[in-house]
Design a protein around this motif. Sequence first.
Motif, PDB file in Angstrom:
ATOM      1  N   ARG A 343     -52.644-112.207  52.687  1.00 22.11           N
ATOM      2  CA  ARG A 343     -53.324-113.555  52.748  1.00 22.11           C
ATOM      3  C   ARG A 343     -53.012-114.409  53.813  1.00 22.11           C
ATOM      4  N   PRO A 344     -54.110-114.938  54.404  1.00 22.22           N
ATOM      5  CA  PRO A 344     -53.864-116.088  55.447  1.00 22.22           C
ATOM      6  C   PRO A 344     -53.168-117.360  55.169  1.00 22.22           C
ATOM      7  N   LEU A 345     -52.218-117.682  55.899  1.00 21.58           N
ATOM      8  CA  LEU A 345     -51.251-118.960  55.573  1.00 21.58           C
ATOM      9  C   LEU A 345     -52.353-120.227  55.819  1.00 21.58           C
ATOM     10  N   LEU A 346     -53.008-119.965  57.115  1.00 19.96           N
ATOM     11  CA  LEU A 346     -53.801-121.011  57.888  1.00 19.96           C
ATOM     12  C   LEU A 346     -55.005-120.394  57.762  1.00 19.96           C
ATOM     13  N   ALA A 347     -56.164-121.275  57.616  1.00 19.04           N
ATOM     14  CA  ALA A 347     -57.507-120.877  57.610  1.00 19.04           C
ATOM     15  C   ALA A 347     -58.394-121.918  58.139  1.00 19.04           C
ATOM     16  N   ALA A 348     -59.440-121.594  59.092  1.00 20.96           N
ATOM     17  CA  ALA A 348     -60.175-122.863  59.509  1.00 20.96           C
ATOM     18  C   ALA A 348     -61.841-122.338  59.217  1.00 20.96           C
ATOM     19  N   GLU A 349     -62.574-122.987  58.710  1.00 20.58           N
ATOM     20  CA  GLU A 349     -63.914-122.464  58.267  1.00 20.58           C
ATOM     21  C   GLU A 349     -64.866-123.444  58.910  1.00 20.58           C
ATOM     22  N   GLY A 350     -65.538-123.063  59.792  1.00 26.25           N
ATOM     23  CA  GLY A 350     -66.554-123.821  60.372  1.00 26.25           C
ATOM     24  C   GLY A 350     -66.283-124.986  61.024  1.00 26.25           C
ATOM     25  N   VAL A 351     -64.925-125.074  61.634  1.00 28.61           N
ATOM     26  CA  VAL A 351     -64.268-126.145  62.094  1.00 28.61           C
ATOM     27  C   VAL A 351     -65.270-126.708  63.622  1.00 28.61           C
ATOM     28  N   LYS A 352     -65.414-127.868  63.426  1.00 30.03           N
ATOM     29  CA  LYS A 352     -66.062-128.552  64.822  1.00 30.03           C
ATOM     30  C   LYS A 352     -65.314-129.860  65.126  1.00 30.03           C
ATOM     31  N   ARG A 353     -65.368-130.114  66.475  1.00 25.42           N
ATOM     32  CA  ARG A 353     -64.579-131.277  67.013  1.00 25.42           C
ATOM     33  C   ARG A 353     -65.463-131.589  68.103  1.00 25.42           C
ATOM     34  N   ARG A 354     -65.941-132.939  68.037  1.00 25.15           N
ATOM     35  CA  ARG A 354     -67.234-133.415  69.174  1.00 25.15           C
ATOM     36  C   ARG A 354     -66.247-134.464  69.764  1.00 25.15           C
ATOM     37  N   PHE A 355     -66.500-134.702  71.161  1.00 24.27           N
ATOM     38  CA  PHE A 355     -65.908-135.732  71.986  1.00 24.27           C
ATOM     39  C   PHE A 355     -67.190-136.492  72.467  1.00 24.27           C
ATOM     40  N   GLU A 356     -67.495-137.673  71.787  1.00 22.72           N
ATOM     41  CA  GLU A 356     -68.832-138.104  72.166  1.00 22.72           C
ATOM     42  C   GLU A 356     -69.750-137.137  72.140  1.00 22.72           C
ATOM     43  N   GLY A 357     -70.514-136.669  73.240  1.00 22.49           N
ATOM     44  CA  GLY A 357     -71.643-135.520  73.048  1.00 22.49           C
ATOM     45  C   GLY A 357     -70.942-134.303  73.138  1.00 22.49           C
ATOM     46  N   LEU A 358     -69.931-134.094  73.607  1.00 15.68           N
ATOM     47  CA  LEU A 358     -69.239-132.642  74.110  1.00 15.68           C
ATOM     48  C   LEU A 358     -68.874-131.929  72.887  1.00 15.68           C
ATOM     49  N   ARG A 359     -69.281-130.901  72.706  1.00 13.05           N
ATOM     50  CA  ARG A 359     -68.783-129.868  71.637  1.00 13.05           C
ATOM     51  C   ARG A 359     -67.746-129.266  71.959  1.00 13.05           C
ATOM     52  N   ALA A 360     -66.507-129.740  71.644  1.00 13.32           N
ATOM     53  CA  ALA A 360     -65.283-128.974  72.282  1.00 13.32           C
ATOM     54  C   ALA A 360     -64.877-128.026  71.408  1.00 13.32           C
ATOM     55  N   VAL A 361     -64.910-128.078  70.013  1.00 15.86           N
ATOM     56  CA  VAL A 361     -64.790-126.768  69.159  1.00 15.86           C
ATOM     57  C   VAL A 361     -66.084-126.892  68.373  1.00 15.86           C
ATOM     58  N   ASP A 362     -66.627-125.895  68.441  1.00 11.99           N
ATOM     59  CA  ASP A 362     -68.225-125.788  68.034  1.00 11.99           C
ATOM     60  C   ASP A 362     -68.394-124.571  66.587  1.00 11.99           C
ATOM     61  N   GLY A 363     -67.662-124.909  65.633  1.00 10.36           N
ATOM     62  CA  GLY A 363     -68.092-124.013  64.466  1.00 10.36           C
ATOM     63  C   GLY A 363     -66.851-122.767  64.539  1.00 10.36           C
TER      64      GLY A 363
END
Length: 593
Positions: A343-363
Amino acid sequence: MSSGVMYYLTTVLVYAGVDIMACIALNLQFGVAGLVNFGFILFQAAGAYAAAVLSMPPEAANGGFQQYVLGLRLPFPLPWLGGAAAGGLLAVPIGLVVLRRLRSDYQAIALLVISVIANTMITNVRPFLNGAAGLSLVPPPLGDLVNANSAGYQWLYVGLTALGCGVVLAAATRIVESPFGRTLRAMREREPAAAALGKNLVMLKMVMFIAGGVIAGLSGAVLVGFIGVWAPATWLYPETIVLFAALIVGGRGNNLGALLGALLVPVGFEEVTRFIPQVGPPGLIPALQWVAIGLLIIGFLWFRPRGTLPERRRVFADPPPAGTPNQSESNSRQMLPPSDRSRPLLAAEGVKRRFEGLRAVDGVSLEVVPGRITGLIGPNGAGKSTLLAVLAGTLPASAGRILLGGADVTRLPAYRRAQWGLVRTFQLSSEFAQLTVLENLLVAVPRHRGDSLAGALRGKAYWWADERPAVLRARALLARFGMSAQESEYAGTLSGGQKRLVEIMRALMLGPRVLLLDEPMAGVHPSLVEEIAACLERLRDEGLAILMVEHELSMVDRLCDPVIVMAQGQVIGRGSMTVLRRQREIVDAYLAG
Ligand code: ADP
Ligand code: MG
């Protein structure tokens, strides 16, 4: 001694005591915790006013010539305690407004503005504290027992002031010398790293804001009881600057430096300049005093930035004396329910992170399972570091969910995730520069008894039982990574590779369950790269879940399975290196380059 000299001397001594208390309070906030409280004088003023209206009789008793609230006529020492409480209470609402959302430079400005606004209001709202005229006829403490005009009373007051200073200095010393003080210094050195080690920065700042407010309030109460009058015109923000100057001259971070600074700047400097004959237009000498204080600050920051008595480097005795070991320390990994390895201890689901217009992490979706080292590779700017920051809570996610041990932690701040065993390192060195290597490691110890204000004030006898095993464990780590010789060096003086190691050891001190490493081997000497790799393999086999960003593909080959490839914020491939090497677009995007 002529009575003139005696009055002068006792007055200077009481002022010195007041300034010493104020400087120690400011030192705890600014020198130790790194809080720039430009509104400091407001808390001293609050304590003074509170002490005044607690000790004064009701308004009408003086014929009603001044207006104020309360008028409780409380006996000594209640007005002093009330003054201290007022300073602390005032810190609560102001702290809640200023310390939670604002970045530290804005905090400083907000505090300055608040102190100016408060002064203007007190000056103009007469019924509250008599407006600009201020309060007079404040009864002298113990004045009904001892004739307040006698020489004996003057010395009695000096004695009471000294007592107040003694209590304040003792408390401040306990704070500074404790694990709590160490945590405060770590926060001062590098806030994100302290948060990543489970420290609640808002809480720490709030506590120090209140503690400083209490001491400031007490110092105000001592002053107003002595001079018997107080008006808002004397509580202006430049007084705060004088106290900052005192700390810079004396030595911030060091209580004795604060004490010395209080004697040198507000007392010594102002007493000396008092005797300069009046020349030029009125106001010239006071104006020049300000110029001189400014020059003093600049001069010290230039030539002796750490002050006359700099903060002491803390060298630990060898070996530390025995104490009863505390079990919470050794079992720090038992925070999440024991997980099975699939079983995963840590999981990310569709994580996004934008800086202003920039999609640094995109799903991005990924899972980090225990007993494996998951690799994260990709070209520069792919969003790897940003993803790590979002997973650890250093940056909030713009969208998506993060699960830790099955629980949704998307909204939890970094320090809470760290307390649950999710620890990260940073791509850029993030050592606590003015802490020794050993102290850097000790900061990370979770649930240390001495790592709270209450624990610190109870003294070393109370928390030493947790300190000893922590020191032993830290030393074992230092020995493993060949850094025992650097134990007592400031981390800021280390080489880039050594700083990296300190960060990894610091993360391990916390007893993590999930470790997020951002290029842990970059800049590290090849012989130590091997040591780090071996250590990571050992941790993996112990069941730790590790996510590692790494550039060196041979290392990824050796350690990581599975490997996740990112480009432009998205996952473009995952699997073992052997599988990835067969995929054309991945080879083109990254592996070939
Ligand atoms: P990597 O670690 O994969 O090299 P980063 O996560 O550091 O990539 O950066 C991803 C993208 O986000 C880059 O284009 C970078 O310029 C941008 N970025 C990273 N941090 C910030 C920030 N604090 N503000 C604005 N842009 C940022
Ligand atoms: Mg990066």
